[in-house]
Design an enzyme around this catalytic site. Structure first.
Site, short mmCIF file in Angstrom:
data_model
loop_
_atom_site.label_atom_id
_atom_site.label_comp_id
_atom_site.label_asym_id
_atom_site.label_seq_id
_atom_site.Cartn_x
_atom_site.Cartn_y
_atom_site.Cartn_z
N HIS A 1 0.83 -1.21 0.00
CA HIS A 1 0.00 0.00 0.00
C HIS A 1 0.86 1.26 0.00
O HIS A 1 2.05 1.22 0.29
CB HIS A 1 -0.94 0.01 1.22
CG HIS A 1 -0.25 0.12 2.56
ND1 HIS A 1 0.21 1.31 3.07
CD2 HIS A 1 0.05 -0.82 3.49
CE1 HIS A 1 0.75 1.11 4.27
NE2 HIS A 1 0.68 -0.18 4.54
N CYS B 1 3.15 -4.56 6.85
CA CYS B 1 2.83 -4.42 5.43
C CYS B 1 4.05 -4.00 4.62
O CYS B 1 5.12 -3.74 5.16
CB CYS B 1 1.71 -3.38 5.25
SG CYS B 1 0.10 -3.93 5.87
#
Length: 213
Positions: free
Chosen positions: A169, A185
């Site tokens: 992301h 992440c």
């Protein structure tokens, strides 16, 4: 060599990218390595195409898009500040083979903040200096939600990447890219994640590797 799975899991590890050899041999060595990875993916995960995959190198903090055995794109990233690992609650980046399970955020403006994968309607202030900290762990611009494919290693039980909400992301802490900084992440620059989002589809394989020290 990639870091090995825990004792209860027996997936055959994908080799991590090797350090750059002398320039004259670099392209040949890289092509051979990518070809080996593609062959291994095709053999172990025949339900998915190995013609195009993403290779995340948590040691180098880079991600490469490999198409037909050749690197067609490369970006700087940030993996987890706490290192690599698959356990729920570890705040580490999981190793191994994943697939892109969902793509979220098509058409959203650059810097859009997502909360629980929903467009919040807010735009992040993008921080570009390495000493700048965001007040939140913002997920921005685009989301590629990863699903582990190796049972006992990154899928199922307490090591399930999808249930841990492991994404690729955008981030509002762009100044920290190139070094570990996330909570598990894989972070990218906002313009980079927009580009990547348009170049890969759901079910694209994602290999996350790290060299042993």
């Amino acid at each position: 060599m990639v870091m090995m799975p825990p004792p209860q899991a027996q997936p055959r590890p994908i080799p991590a990218p090797q350090p750059s050899p002398p320039m004259a041999a670099a392209n040949h060595e890289q092509g051979a390595n990518m070809g080996f990875i593609a062959h291994d993916l095709a053999k172990r995960f025949p339900a998915y195409s190995a013609d195009r995959f993403l290779l995340v190198d948590a040691s180098a903090q880079t991600m490469q898009l490999v198409e037909n055995g050749r690197v067609s794109g490369e970006w700087v990233v940030s993996t987890a500040l706490k290192g690599v690992g698959s356990r729920k609650g570890s705040e580490q980046t999981p190793l191994g083979v994943h697939r892109i399970a969902q793509k979220i955020g098509a058409g959203a403006a650059l810097g859009t903040i997502f909360k629980a994968r929903q467009n919040s309607g807010r735009i992040a202030n993008i921080l570009t200096r390495p000493d700048q900290d965001s007040s939140e762990d913002n997920v921005t611009t685009r989301i590629l939600w990863l699903d582990g494919l190796e049972p006992g290693f990154n899928k199922g039980g307490s090591v399930d990447s999808y249930e841990r909400y492991i994404y690729i992301h955008g981030t509002d802490e762009e100044g920290k890219l190139g070094r570990p900084a996330s909570h598990g992440c894989i972070r990218m620059r906002n313009r980079d994640v927009m580009e990547l989002f348009d170049r890969v589809g759901e079910d694209t394989l994602v290999v996350i590797a790290a060299r042993k020290p």
